[in-house]
Design a protein around this motif. Sequence first.
Motif, PDB file in Angstrom:
ATOM      1  N   PHE A   1       0.846  -1.183   0.000  1.00  0.00           N
ATOM      2  CA  PHE A   1       0.000   0.000   0.000  1.00  0.00           C
ATOM      3  C   PHE A   1       0.885   1.238   0.000  1.00  0.00           C
ATOM      4  O   PHE A   1       2.081   1.152  -0.262  1.00  0.00           O
ATOM      5  CB  PHE A   1      -0.961  -0.055   1.195  1.00  0.00           C
ATOM      6  N   LEU A   2       0.297   2.386   0.340  1.00  0.00           N
ATOM      7  CA  LEU A   2       1.076   3.623   0.250  1.00  0.00           C
ATOM      8  C   LEU A   2       2.352   3.630   1.094  1.00  0.00           C
ATOM      9  O   LEU A   2       3.400   4.060   0.612  1.00  0.00           O
ATOM     10  CB  LEU A   2       0.211   4.835   0.615  1.00  0.00           C
TER      11      LEU A   2
ATOM     12  N   MET B   1       4.386   7.687   6.962  1.00  0.00           N
ATOM     13  CA  MET B   1       4.409   6.356   6.372  1.00  0.00           C
ATOM     14  C   MET B   1       5.826   5.777   6.340  1.00  0.00           C
ATOM     15  O   MET B   1       6.005   4.574   6.512  1.00  0.00           O
ATOM     16  CB  MET B   1       3.753   6.394   4.996  1.00  0.00           C
ATOM     17  N   LEU B   2       6.809   6.642   6.154  1.00  0.00           N
ATOM     18  CA  LEU B   2       8.195   6.161   6.283  1.00  0.00           C
ATOM     19  C   LEU B   2       8.465   5.716   7.721  1.00  0.00           C
ATOM     20  O   LEU B   2       9.198   4.751   7.959  1.00  0.00           O
ATOM     21  CB  LEU B   2       9.190   7.249   5.887  1.00  0.00           C
TER      22      LEU B   2
ATOM     23  N   MET C   1       6.550   4.186   9.617  1.00  0.00           N
ATOM     24  CA  MET C   1       6.069   2.812   9.837  1.00  0.00           C
ATOM     25  C   MET C   1       7.212   1.827   9.647  1.00  0.00           C
ATOM     26  O   MET C   1       7.233   0.766  10.249  1.00  0.00           O
ATOM     27  CB  MET C   1       4.949   2.480   8.845  1.00  0.00           C
ATOM     28  N   TYR C   2       8.155   2.177   8.757  1.00  0.00           N
ATOM     29  CA  TYR C   2       9.319   1.321   8.528  1.00  0.00           C
ATOM     30  C   TYR C   2      10.493   1.679   9.441  1.00  0.00           C
ATOM     31  O   TYR C   2      11.140   0.811   9.995  1.00  0.00           O
ATOM     32  CB  TYR C   2       9.768   1.430   7.067  1.00  0.00           C
ATOM     33  N   ARG C   3      10.735   3.000   9.536  1.00  0.00           N
ATOM     34  CA  ARG C   3      11.971   3.408  10.197  1.00  0.00           C
ATOM     35  C   ARG C   3      11.805   3.672  11.685  1.00  0.00           C
ATOM     36  O   ARG C   3      12.754   3.509  12.447  1.00  0.00           O
ATOM     37  CB  ARG C   3      12.511   4.677   9.530  1.00  0.00           C
TER      38      ARG C   3
ATOM     39  N   MET D   1       2.170  13.019   5.396  1.00  0.00           N
ATOM     40  CA  MET D   1       1.847  11.640   5.042  1.00  0.00           C
ATOM     41  C   MET D   1       3.111  10.847   4.735  1.00  0.00           C
ATOM     42  O   MET D   1       3.273   9.729   5.198  1.00  0.00           O
ATOM     43  CB  MET D   1       0.925  11.571   3.838  1.00  0.00           C
ATOM     44  N   ARG D   2       3.993  11.462   3.969  1.00  0.00           N
ATOM     45  CA  ARG D   2       5.220  10.777   3.598  1.00  0.00           C
ATOM     46  C   ARG D   2       6.010  10.406   4.852  1.00  0.00           C
ATOM     47  O   ARG D   2       6.427   9.260   5.026  1.00  0.00           O
ATOM     48  CB  ARG D   2       6.027  11.705   2.691  1.00  0.00           C
TER      49      ARG D   2
ATOM     50  N   GLY E   1      -6.858   1.422   0.551  1.00  0.00           N
ATOM     51  CA  GLY E   1      -5.829   1.862  -0.395  1.00  0.00           C
ATOM     52  C   GLY E   1      -4.703   2.620   0.262  1.00  0.00           C
ATOM     53  O   GLY E   1      -3.602   2.671  -0.257  1.00  0.00           O
ATOM     54  N   PHE E   2      -4.955   3.262   1.412  1.00  0.00           N
ATOM     55  CA  PHE E   2      -3.865   4.000   2.044  1.00  0.00           C
ATOM     56  C   PHE E   2      -2.858   3.065   2.685  1.00  0.00           C
ATOM     57  O   PHE E   2      -1.670   3.177   2.474  1.00  0.00           O
ATOM     58  CB  PHE E   2      -4.404   4.985   3.085  1.00  0.00           C
ATOM     59  N   MET E   3      -3.379   2.175   3.549  1.00  0.00           N
ATOM     60  CA  MET E   3      -2.452   1.250   4.189  1.00  0.00           C
ATOM     61  C   MET E   3      -3.007  -0.167   4.190  1.00  0.00           C
ATOM     62  O   MET E   3      -4.187  -0.376   3.940  1.00  0.00           O
ATOM     63  CB  MET E   3      -2.082   1.730   5.595  1.00  0.00           C
ATOM     64  N   SER E   4      -2.150  -1.109   4.491  1.00  0.00           N
ATOM     65  CA  SER E   4      -2.594  -2.499   4.525  1.00  0.00           C
ATOM     66  C   SER E   4      -3.406  -2.728   5.792  1.00  0.00           C
ATOM     67  O   SER E   4      -3.401  -1.906   6.702  1.00  0.00           O
ATOM     68  CB  SER E   4      -1.382  -3.426   4.520  1.00  0.00           C
TER      69      SER E   4
ATOM     70  N   GLN F   1      -1.127  -2.729   8.772  1.00  0.00           N
ATOM     71  CA  GLN F   1      -0.710  -1.381   9.160  1.00  0.00           C
ATOM     72  C   GLN F   1      -1.875  -0.636   9.816  1.00  0.00           C
ATOM     73  O   GLN F   1      -1.705   0.074  10.806  1.00  0.00           O
ATOM     74  CB  GLN F   1      -0.215  -0.607   7.926  1.00  0.00           C
TER      75      GLN F   1
ATOM     76  N   ARG G   1      -6.491   8.945   6.593  1.00  0.00           N
ATOM     77  CA  ARG G   1      -5.615   7.879   6.099  1.00  0.00           C
ATOM     78  C   ARG G   1      -6.158   6.477   6.350  1.00  0.00           C
ATOM     79  O   ARG G   1      -5.477   5.498   6.053  1.00  0.00           O
ATOM     80  CB  ARG G   1      -4.242   7.957   6.772  1.00  0.00           C
TER      81      ARG G   1
END
Lengths: 207, 431
Positions: free
Chosen positions: A54-55, B239-240, B242-244, B235-236, B287-290, B293, B283
Amino acid sequence: MSNFIDEIVELNENKVIEMLKFKLDNNEDPLAIMEEIKEAMKGIGERFEKKEYFLPDLIMSGEILRQLFEMLSPKLKETGASEKKKGKVLLGTVAGDIHDIGKDVVKFMLDANGFDVLDLGVDVSADKFVDSMKDYKPQVLALSGFLTLAFDSMKEIIQKIKDAGLRKSIKIMIGGGTVDERIVEYVGADAYGESAVDAVNLVKEWV
Amino acid sequence: MIVSEKKPRVLYKERYERVMTTIDIKEPDRVPVVPGVMFYPTEQYGMTKKEAMYDLEKTAKAYLEVLTPLNIDALPPLLSIWPGKLMDILKARVFKWPGAAEEISRLEDHLPFQFVEGEYLKAEEYEELFEDSTGVILRKVIPRQFGALQGFSEFPEFSNLASGLGVMFTLPIFSAMSKTKEINEALNAASDYLIKYFSITNNYGNSLKKLGFPLFYTGIAMAPFDVVSDLLRGMRGSMLDMYRHPEELKKLTNIFIEGQIKAGVQLAQLTPKIKVIFMPLHRGADGFMSKDQFEEFYWPGLTSVMEGLIKNNYIPGLFLEGGYNERLEYLAEFAKKHKGKVLYWFDRTDLAKAKELFGGHACIKGNVPGSLLNMGTPQQVEDYVKESIEICKDGGGFIIDGGVSGIPDEAQPENVKAMVDATFKYGVYRK
């Protein structure tokens, strides 16, 4: 050593960068590395299509790819090779609307599928679209909009394209938050895409 | 019309009960129609969006004159039109709007206000924030978000203020700085403006009541993840994260739970009407997140705020913009725990599926498509309303409204009328 392509697709940022450093230090062919990265982009695009990504995942992959390209591009320039793209798409969020999420996803997916994309950004006027069409000569125009006011902006843009005598030379697709198939006829577009995957399929069909 | 012959007091009571009975998942006399709006009334009244944001008295008049003749069951508050003057005074950087005093924030007169996303809090500031959230929000985040409050970046260390001398010397020195003077002036001007603003909104509420219409939605609250994603990390950035920085992201999100509950209730108390608190989600949509997530980062904070509002006897009214077809199981789970205490306003979600899953527990509102209200024919609108009512009517718990933001700004009046009249025609439970 694990597979470079898989690690990119899995979005293991640190690992991937470490692996690329190793490859560059060992003078691996930059063009071969580029091919691997392209393969990985395709894999990421496929996961997005399958609704596994996803995004957040696309944004993270964009961030990883940006770093990889930065590291790789000096070496690529030395080889002097340039790559062939499948077709050109002009893209932008229409006048009055400054939303960019949907547009950016479409750009990513078109990139990942080997198309050349010129992104005009947000709040793009009809004149700017027409001028860019003349310079860039795209086969497809992709108009994005989130607000309902975008319907009229799209209509105006397409009208100006007609007035400039350019309508016949281009396929136009529209998409975004409030856009649906009812809008296609109203604005004079050729098709509507519900998602970025639809956008890619439409371009594949047209180009 | 027979309806308008009744006294406003009687009409008010009827409408109020019709809506409340519906939210309570019981059948009233008729399906209510309660459209949300933003600039539709002011457009119909011949005002530009700039005028609407700067002349709220006229905006209130436009709302009354355009919406009350439709005989809808409740009117929206003025809070969806943000006061341009207040944003000018504080030099808001987080929005762009028509007619802004500063060029950097200005959009053309006919455009609606829009968010300017950015990293108002940077990823490398997480650690500092958790050590001293008050300090970082005051000195870093607020000055980035509001130009008139930049002086807060120099706010003295709190630890210094604990000694008597700190207050005697440090605070007055801070207060004497030119940037601090700008803060004082801006906040004073903002307070003066707000007094006027609340008198306009109160008059609006009173006029409505006199005419026999309750006010729908009183306060506003947001999903904590959206606070972080819209106004802090972008948003960017979020969402980053979520990983970092997944743990930091969750911790930051949790900070805003209590604040959103309090903010929602506080605003709501100013205008005690139909006690639904507007919660526009950003958000969370498909479509925005799984799902994973969503479950990890979005849903827990949101449900904490919803539960907090319910504990305070308010009904969280989620505006589920976009599609929520992949989130229905979550919405169902919450609804089943809180029967009659939650309202879901859908945009591009399958109403039949929603009704089937939790129609007996949560009130559903929606979802005549914006494209239909703008470009369709009255007959198409009527058909859509008829079908929606057939699907959702049984057992109560259904309110007719537009999909995206209710009635779009550019909607055709005959289509709006068709939406309302079709509800009167097909929505009757009993005469």
